[in-house]
Design a protein around this motif. Sequence first.
Motif, PDB file in Angstrom:
ATOM      1  N   ASN A   1       0.845  -1.196   0.000  1.00  0.00           N
ATOM      2  CA  ASN A   1       0.000   0.000   0.000  1.00  0.00           C
ATOM      3  C   ASN A   1       0.882   1.249   0.000  1.00  0.00           C
ATOM      4  N   THR A   2       0.271   2.408   0.127  1.00  0.00           N
ATOM      5  CA  THR A   2       1.012   3.665   0.066  1.00  0.00           C
ATOM      6  C   THR A   2       1.902   3.849   1.295  1.00  0.00           C
ATOM      7  N   LEU A   3       2.907   4.691   1.144  1.00  0.00           N
ATOM      8  CA  LEU A   3       3.828   5.014   2.226  1.00  0.00           C
ATOM      9  C   LEU A   3       3.353   6.295   2.908  1.00  0.00           C
ATOM     10  N   GLY A   4       3.030   6.194   4.184  1.00  0.00           N
ATOM     11  CA  GLY A   4       2.454   7.319   4.903  1.00  0.00           C
ATOM     12  C   GLY A   4       3.470   8.370   5.315  1.00  0.00           C
ATOM     13  N   SER A   5       2.951   9.450   5.890  1.00  0.00           N
ATOM     14  CA  SER A   5       3.754  10.559   6.438  1.00  0.00           C
ATOM     15  C   SER A   5       4.596  11.266   5.385  1.00  0.00           C
ATOM     16  N   CYS A   6       4.083  11.341   4.150  1.00  0.00           N
ATOM     17  CA  CYS A   6       4.800  12.023   3.075  1.00  0.00           C
ATOM     18  C   CYS A   6       4.197  13.414   2.848  1.00  0.00           C
ATOM     19  N   LEU A   7       5.052  14.363   2.540  1.00  0.00           N
ATOM     20  CA  LEU A   7       4.654  15.764   2.455  1.00  0.00           C
ATOM     21  C   LEU A   7       5.072  16.372   1.124  1.00  0.00           C
ATOM     22  N   ALA A   8       4.183  17.162   0.553  1.00  0.00           N
ATOM     23  CA  ALA A   8       4.502  17.931  -0.655  1.00  0.00           C
ATOM     24  C   ALA A   8       3.881  19.314  -0.516  1.00  0.00           C
ATOM     25  N   PHE A   9       4.506  20.298  -1.139  1.00  0.00           N
ATOM     26  CA  PHE A   9       4.004  21.669  -1.109  1.00  0.00           C
ATOM     27  C   PHE A   9       3.449  22.044  -2.483  1.00  0.00           C
ATOM     28  N   THR A  10       2.424  22.856  -2.475  1.00  0.00           N
ATOM     29  CA  THR A  10       1.836  23.280  -3.747  1.00  0.00           C
ATOM     30  C   THR A  10       2.642  24.382  -4.407  1.00  0.00           C
ATOM     31  N   ALA A  11       3.273  25.241  -3.579  1.00  0.00           N
ATOM     32  CA  ALA A  11       4.031  26.353  -4.156  1.00  0.00           C
ATOM     33  C   ALA A  11       4.881  27.006  -3.081  1.00  0.00           C
ATOM     34  N   PHE A  12       5.865  27.744  -3.521  1.00  0.00           N
ATOM     35  CA  PHE A  12       6.663  28.564  -2.611  1.00  0.00           C
ATOM     36  C   PHE A  12       6.481  30.014  -3.030  1.00  0.00           C
TER      37      PHE A  12
ATOM     38  N   GLY B   1       0.453  12.636   3.878  1.00  0.00           N
ATOM     39  CA  GLY B   1      -0.455  11.605   3.384  1.00  0.00           C
ATOM     40  C   GLY B   1       0.329  10.447   2.809  1.00  0.00           C
ATOM     41  N   GLY B   2      -0.359   9.595   2.068  1.00  0.00           N
ATOM     42  CA  GLY B   2       0.246   8.397   1.507  1.00  0.00           C
ATOM     43  C   GLY B   2       0.803   8.644   0.123  1.00  0.00           C
ATOM     44  N   LEU B   3       2.029   8.206  -0.099  1.00  0.00           N
ATOM     45  CA  LEU B   3       2.709   8.359  -1.384  1.00  0.00           C
ATOM     46  C   LEU B   3       2.632   7.062  -2.172  1.00  0.00           C
TER      47      LEU B   3
END
Length: 358
Positions: A242-253, A274-276
């Motif tokens: 399943n997906t790998l949790g605790s992953c972070l991405a930003f929409t913009a800087f 969330g899950g990657l």
Amino acid sequence: PILNIHPPLINTPCPAATTLEDLLILWNCPSTGAITTRTSLLSGFPHDDTKNLYVFYDSSSHTVSSSTNPSSPSSATSTQNATLNSLGYSPLPLQTYLDFIRTITTSSSSKTIIISVTGSAEDVAQCYLHIARLQSELLYVTSSPSFVVKLAMEINLSCPNIPHHPPPAYSRDALTRYLDFLAGAIEAAEAEGLPRIPVGLKTPPYTYETQFLGLMEALEEEEEEEENKEPKCPITFLTATNTLGSCLAFTAFTPSTKDSTYSQEALPTELGTGGLAGAPLHPLALGNVKTLRKMLDERVEKLGHQIQVIGVGGVLDAQGYRRMRMAGADVVGLASGLLLRGVKVFEEIEKGVGEGGW
């Protein structure tokens, strides 16, 4: 019972397997050997579009799609190769999916349908009985045995996005509890004269040996309690991973001061995590499949049968399919590829594999 899936290529639970229309598209695709429903509970999941969503992700630039829950694969760019999500489960209850299956199976095809479920151990046991009763119904109403649709149940114990409820598949004790209730449900179904259906566990990404051993010990424990009986581990297959949790991405800087930047998380969770899934998960998924295959092969005698492995994680093309098979997968599944490319991804994989290449 074993899974008999050809071609050995399937979808795995995701938003593109939610509705009857979604499932019919997958069912009618000649390049899928089976289809899988989105994971459901007995009473449905309280889905919230403002909290439970996914975005497309480009792992080379670490950028995400401009919109959440993209409705069409055409919105994906050529460089987006992953997804990040804060999804839970399907808002539709199990009974709705059983009704969908009654509609789908009016066509003359003998594909397997894997019904993905979750919930408490007691609820999952009830899910097994509902699915076994539907399998019995399908056997009764089908005039030609060659067109009987085979059902299987996948127990999803690996979603990383449920607050305060870590994936049970990381805990040996939790796994053992699920397997105990499952064994009871199988006995109850047999007492009703219902057919036995294959059951699998969907596992999270394991990253160290103790986690793999915990799973093996839970599978083996079912045998230790009844020493005088033949081994009868109730699990037919494992779906990894399943997906790998605790992953972070930003929409913009966006510059806010001379020395700092303002950023917005792509997902609306407490920490923005969330899950990657998709390409970045692929090497870990391959490692999970290879490790599980080796450990299961070493325990065939103790488990009483060979447990099959559905390899999932970052398969986007024929090369990914081949790598997953080389790692030891009996069947290959994908979800991010379906979301990013649409159902044509299965046809592209089949074409890339070539005739006889399965």
